[in-house]
Design an enzyme around this catalytic site. Structure first.
Site, mmCIF file in Angstrom:
data_model
loop_
_atom_site.group_PDB
_atom_site.id
_atom_site.type_symbol
_atom_site.label_atom_id
_atom_site.label_comp_id
_atom_site.label_asym_id
_atom_site.label_seq_id
_atom_site.Cartn_x
_atom_site.Cartn_y
_atom_site.Cartn_z
ATOM 1 N N ASP A 263 0.751 -1.337 -0.033
ATOM 2 C CA ASP A 263 -0.032 -0.069 -0.142
ATOM 3 C C ASP A 263 0.829 1.247 -0.023
ATOM 4 O O ASP A 263 2.077 1.261 0.383
ATOM 5 C CB ASP A 263 -0.911 0.262 1.157
ATOM 6 C CG ASP A 263 -1.900 1.090 1.255
ATOM 7 O OD1 ASP A 263 -2.375 1.502 0.129
ATOM 8 O OD2 ASP A 263 -2.073 1.844 2.230
ATOM 9 N N SER A 264 0.262 2.315 -0.466
ATOM 10 C CA SER A 264 1.010 3.729 -0.229
ATOM 11 C C SER A 264 1.453 3.859 1.163
ATOM 12 O O SER A 264 2.116 4.756 1.303
ATOM 13 C CB SER A 264 0.072 4.670 -0.725
ATOM 14 O OG SER A 264 -0.909 4.944 -0.041
ATOM 15 N N CYS B 236 -4.257 -1.417 -2.255
ATOM 16 C CA CYS B 236 -4.398 0.066 -2.465
ATOM 17 C C CYS B 236 -5.327 0.110 -3.837
ATOM 18 O O CYS B 236 -4.709 -0.220 -4.930
ATOM 19 C CB CYS B 236 -2.936 0.579 -2.673
ATOM 20 S SG CYS B 236 -2.945 2.106 -3.263
ATOM 21 N N GLU C 295 -2.777 9.359 7.968
ATOM 22 C CA GLU C 295 -1.099 9.036 7.899
ATOM 23 C C GLU C 295 -0.448 9.921 8.875
ATOM 24 O O GLU C 295 0.401 9.587 9.508
ATOM 25 C CB GLU C 295 -0.483 9.254 6.470
ATOM 26 C CG GLU C 295 -0.784 8.265 5.473
ATOM 27 C CD GLU C 295 -0.114 7.025 5.506
ATOM 28 O OE1 GLU C 295 0.904 6.986 5.835
ATOM 29 O OE2 GLU C 295 -0.685 6.013 5.280
ATOM 30 N N CYS D 221 -11.138 2.408 -0.316
ATOM 31 C CA CYS D 221 -9.703 2.883 -0.171
ATOM 32 C C CYS D 221 -9.392 1.859 1.057
ATOM 33 O O CYS D 221 -10.115 1.939 2.098
ATOM 34 C CB CYS D 221 -9.729 4.313 0.197
ATOM 35 S SG CYS D 221 -8.125 4.752 0.861
ATOM 36 N N HIS E 59 -7.454 2.471 3.501
ATOM 37 C CA HIS E 59 -7.417 3.230 4.886
ATOM 38 C C HIS E 59 -8.782 3.480 5.523
ATOM 39 O O HIS E 59 -8.762 3.516 6.715
ATOM 40 C CB HIS E 59 -6.970 4.887 4.462
ATOM 41 C CG HIS E 59 -5.440 4.816 4.081
ATOM 42 N ND1 HIS E 59 -4.974 4.533 3.225
ATOM 43 C CD2 HIS E 59 -4.563 5.566 5.114
ATOM 44 C CE1 HIS E 59 -3.651 4.485 3.105
ATOM 45 N NE2 HIS E 59 -3.133 5.270 4.314
#
Ligand code: DGL
Length: 270
Positions: A7-8, A70, A162, A194, A196
């Site tokens: 993932d990012s 992601c 983040e 997403c 997240h």
């Protein structure tokens, strides 16, 4: 050899945890490109170059199979990667298809023609790059007809997560749900597009209300991976240690990950 999860940043940990719960003996190498997160505000070329650099590191770490945990990379880069970049003996899979298969009530890997499905109005919450790619609508159109999708680009949510600012992240989610409801007052289903967002799944559910079915990826991706590995056992790799890698600052990323998952996670730098 192990299965790689990319993932990012931290979001893919939600998928990684569900995979570990479903397949506890599977060796997993997680890589977060925290140095370059968020991806959701980047253009497709940039997302492709960053994603291939990270996936190449996972190949080097011994992974023959990498899951792009992601949506932004799955939407903006995966097709291009599969068409010309992934070596013949490696596989890279995204997170969209399992979600859409669940939404359209298909068995994993059912490639029959598109058909009418029960759900007619779907709200998609995703990053600006995922929404701009229209990859969700494209994949859905291969499987279902007559589904109206209203997409909400949830700017700022990934940055706030983040940064560990969950109060800001919650406020942004509520305002994005309000914005979506102004465009589609009564969605039957909502897709958290997403990785997240499962960290804020309760907030999405609360803001959407009890009549909306919420589709969240971690468990769906874990089930589909389990099915894939049954069909392709050679991709499984040997058992081994769980590894967490980051392109960012390992101490900072470990602190955030520990805070989100409420257990100690120790990242190593790449
Ligand atoms: N977690 C990611 C996704 O599923 C990426 C978010 C980002 O880096 O913007 O889209």
């Amino acid at each position: 050899m192990a299965v790689g999860i990319f993932d990012s940043g931290l979001g893919g940990l939600t998928v990684r945890d569900a995979v570990h719960a479903r397949l506890p003996d599977l060796a997993l190498v997680y890589l977060g490109d925290n140095a370059h997160a968020p991806y959701g505000v980047r253009d497709a070329g940039d997302i492709h170059d960053l994603t291939t650099a990270s996936v190449a590191r996972l190949f080097e770490a011994g992974c023959d199979l990498v899951i792009l945990a992601c949506n932004t990379a799955s939407a903006a880069a995966l097709r291009r990667m599969q068409e010309g970049w992934v070596p013949a003996d490696k596989r890279v899979l995204g997170v969209f298809v399992p979600l859409i298969e669940a939404l359209t009530e298909r068995q994993w890997g059912d490639n029959s023609p598109p058909r009418e499905v029960a759900v007619k109005n779907v709200a998609l919450f995703a990053t600006p790059a995922t929404v701009a790619s229209r990859a969700f609508q494209r994949e859905l159109a291969f499987r279902a007809i007559g589904v109206d999708v209203e997409a909400q680009a949830c700017g700022g949510v990934v940055d706030a997560i983040e940064e560990g600012d969950m109060i800001l992240a919650e406020a942004l989610v509520r305002s994005h749900v309000d914005a979506l409801k102004r465009k589609m007052p009564h969605p039957q289903a909502a897709v958290l597009g997403c990785t997240h967002y499962p960290l804020l799944e309760d907030v999405f559910r609360d803001a959407l209300g009890p009549d909306v079915a919420v589709y969240s990826q971690p468990r769906l991706v874990a089930d589909s991976l389990a099915d894939y590995l049954t069909r392709h056992p050679g991709m499984r790799g040997a058992d081994g240690e769980a590894t967490f890698l980051t392109t960012g600052d390992p101490a900072r990323v470990s602190t955030r990950a520990t805070q989100f998952l409420r257990r100690e996670i120790r990242f190593q730098g790449v």
